[in-house]
Design an enzyme around this catalytic site. Structure first.
Site, PDB file in Angstrom:
ATOM      1  N   GLY A  25      33.370  -0.959 -26.301  1.00 50.44           N
ATOM      2  CA  GLY A  25      32.065  -0.511 -25.832  1.00 50.44           C
ATOM      3  C   GLY A  25      32.185   0.263 -24.533  1.00 50.44           C
ATOM      4  CG  PHE A  26      28.656   1.926 -22.681  1.00 52.28           C
ATOM      5  CD1 PHE A  26      28.702   3.306 -22.665  1.00 52.28           C
ATOM      6  CD2 PHE A  26      27.652   1.309 -23.407  1.00 52.28           C
ATOM      7  CE1 PHE A  26      27.770   4.067 -23.361  1.00 52.28           C
ATOM      8  CE2 PHE A  26      26.707   2.052 -24.107  1.00 52.28           C
ATOM      9  CZ  PHE A  26      26.769   3.440 -24.081  1.00 52.28           C
ATOM     10  N   GLY A  27      32.162  -0.712 -21.398  1.00 53.82           N
ATOM     11  CA  GLY A  27      33.110  -1.261 -20.451  1.00 53.82           C
ATOM     12  C   GLY A  27      34.543  -1.029 -20.862  1.00 53.82           C
ATOM     13  CB  VAL A  93      39.839 -11.088 -31.012  1.00 58.02           C
ATOM     14  CG1 VAL A  93      40.351 -12.201 -30.107  1.00 58.02           C
ATOM     15  CG2 VAL A  93      40.561  -9.778 -30.711  1.00 58.02           C
ATOM     16  CD  GLU A 184      14.113   3.526 -26.068  1.00 59.52           C
ATOM     17  OE1 GLU A 184      14.171   3.943 -24.900  1.00 59.52           O
ATOM     18  OE2 GLU A 184      15.123   3.333 -26.778  1.00 59.52           O
ATOM     19  CG  ASP A 313      25.645  -6.047 -22.200  1.00 60.27           C
ATOM     20  OD1 ASP A 313      25.436  -5.616 -21.046  1.00 60.27           O
ATOM     21  OD2 ASP A 313      25.226  -5.471 -23.219  1.00 60.27           O
ATOM     22  CB  ALA A 330      25.243   1.802 -20.669  1.00 60.90           C
ATOM     23  CD  GLN A 331      25.388   3.847 -15.159  1.00 60.30           C
ATOM     24  OE1 GLN A 331      26.187   3.648 -14.253  1.00 60.30           O
ATOM     25  NE2 GLN A 331      25.514   4.869 -15.994  1.00 60.30           N
TER      26      GLN A 331
END
Length: 448
Positions: A25-27, A93, A184, A313, A330-331
């Site tokens: 993911g983002f991280g 995993v 949304e 997260d 995400a940030q």
């Protein structure tokens, strides 16, 4: 298909420190991008072979975008010579063995020097197995494709049934969860109801189509400011969405939603956007986990370990500003991934680590055409067209890959001028187990 015992991870031995990253993911991708091959061997495990831009997943579900426009293959992202000592394996995993310093997978184990858990979140049904069985989640691309097929099939069935009760059930859509995903999605459905569906189904009365948004708290968009919540509530009401606050769902059997208090809504489509929990992996002691997330210090080290880290997260870093951890957007994951890459190099060089300080760039949510809300730094709150433009710009900027940016931007421009959602294709009909209406439809109107 080879059996697991015929497969192996096939990771070469190395004299460098091995960093194992669980999750793309983002991280995970920002960490891997910043790790130099000169210092580390980097191994990434994930159960899917792509990185997805999940803030746009609802547009895949509502036929606004194709899935390949919001996803990028992980091998493509790390395929250049700059990542010569990077290895990706498509594998699940199954556990962590901190004593042996190994990660267990379905096809074998791999030793690590440093382990980073970046698995993000999983859907939280709050222990309600019936809702889990019949509701439509929206967390992965297959979920979005299933939901898209379900919604389009519902319209096709409603267009052909002579039973008004069944037609109404097919045209009722219930979204549980008034966070960014729910808001949304509700806005996108309302836009389809107004601009797209009447053209596709000229004989149907879409004033009968109901979109319910159910939120357990006292306002929509609870993570954002009160100003943003109030503007969003106004926008949703203008779009004709039925908002039910301070309301919980008790049961859903695939046909009837039962709310706490006894109210019932007949629907074939309940969309679950009500909550997530950290996707923790077994093997670490229970005291490392709190509220479904790994407890970490200011360096993202998991409690009790100096070589196991968690970011994004799945990490719970308590600070005076964020006593319940950083927001699940995400940030934090991006910033933690970049800083951890620096800190891993510092560990190898025996230098002091740099603590994580979150820079809040703000929060955004879109509610249909020309409607959005923005909470920006310095306590700035925006709504309407200007916030909508900011939302468009930010989401294009953070998409991975030039092709994806170009495809999404061109789709949005086309849709802005034509009011068209161009991907309304039922490519793989979806039949939920026990769904009598959908099964009857497929049996009667589809041929081999």
């Amino acid at each position: 298909m080879l059996k697991p015992d015929k497969l192996s991870l096939n990771i070469p031995d190395t004299t460098k420190p091995r960093v194992v990253i669980i999750g793309g993911g983002f991280g995970g991708i920002n960490l891997a991008r910043k790790l130099s091959e000169k210092h580390f061997q980097v191994v990434m495990f994930d159960r899917q072979n792509y990185h997805g831009f999940w803030p746009l997943l609802y547009q895949v579900a509502t036929a606004g975008l194709e899935p390949d426009s919001i996803a990028e293959p992980l091998r493509k992202m790390f395929g250049s010579d700059d990542y010569g000592d990077f290895y990706f394996r498509l594998v699940k995993v199954t556990g962590i063995n901190p004593d042996a310093r190994t990660v267990d997978t379905l096809i074998g184990e791999l030793p690590y020097d440093f382990l980073v858990v970046a698995t993000g979140t999983k859907i939280n049904y709050f222990g309600n197995d019936q809702i889990k069985k019949y509701a439509f989640p929206l967390k992965q691309i297959p979920h979005a494709l299933n939901l898209r097929s379900q919604m389009l099939q519902a319209f096709e069935q409603a267009n052909m049934t002579s039973d008004p009760e069944i037609r109404q059930s097919l045209m009722n859509f219930v979204i549980v969860g008034g966070g960014p995903t729910g808001v949304e999605l509700a806005g996108a459905l309302a836009e389809m109801k107004k601009h797209v569906l009447p053209t596709d189904y000229p004989g149907m009365d879409f004033t009968q189509m109901n979109i319910f948004l159910i939120e357990g708290m006292d306002r929509v968009l609870p993570p954002m400011s009160v100003e943003a919540s109030e503007k969003t509530h106004k926008y949703l009401s203008e779009l004709g969405i039925i908002i039910k606050l301070n309301t919980l769902v008790e049961a859903y059997d695939g046909e009837i939603v039962i709310l706490k208090g006894g109210e019932q809504i007949k629907t074939n489509t309940l969309i679950w956007a009500a909550g997530v929990s950290g996707a923790v992996i077994g093997g670490l002691p229970e005291e490392c986990v709190e509220r479904g997330r790994y407890l970490v210090n200011e360096f993202n080290q998991v409690k009790g370990y100096d070589n196991i880290f968690a970011i994004g997260d799945v990490a719970l870093m308590k600070t005076p500003e964020f006593p319940k951890g950083h927001p699940g957007v995400a940030q934090p994951a991006i910033q933690q991934g970049k800083l951890l890459a620096k800190n891993l190099k510092r560990l190898v060089l025996k230098q002091p680590l740099e603590p994580f300080k979150y820079f809040d760039k703000g929060s955004l949510a879109i509610i249909g055409r020309n409607r959005a809300v923005a909470d920006l730094p310095n306590n700035i709150h925006l709504g309407g067209f200007f916030a909508w433009v900011i939302w468009l710009f930010v989401h294009i900027m953070y998409l991975i890959g030039f092709r994806n940016k170009l495809v999404v931007l061109s789709n949005w421009i086309y849709k802005f001028f034509t009011y068209e959602n161009g991907t309304r294709l039922i490519i793989r009909p979806f039949i939920r187990k026990g769904d009598r209406v959908s099964q009857d439809f497929i049996n009667k109107y589809n041929t081999d």
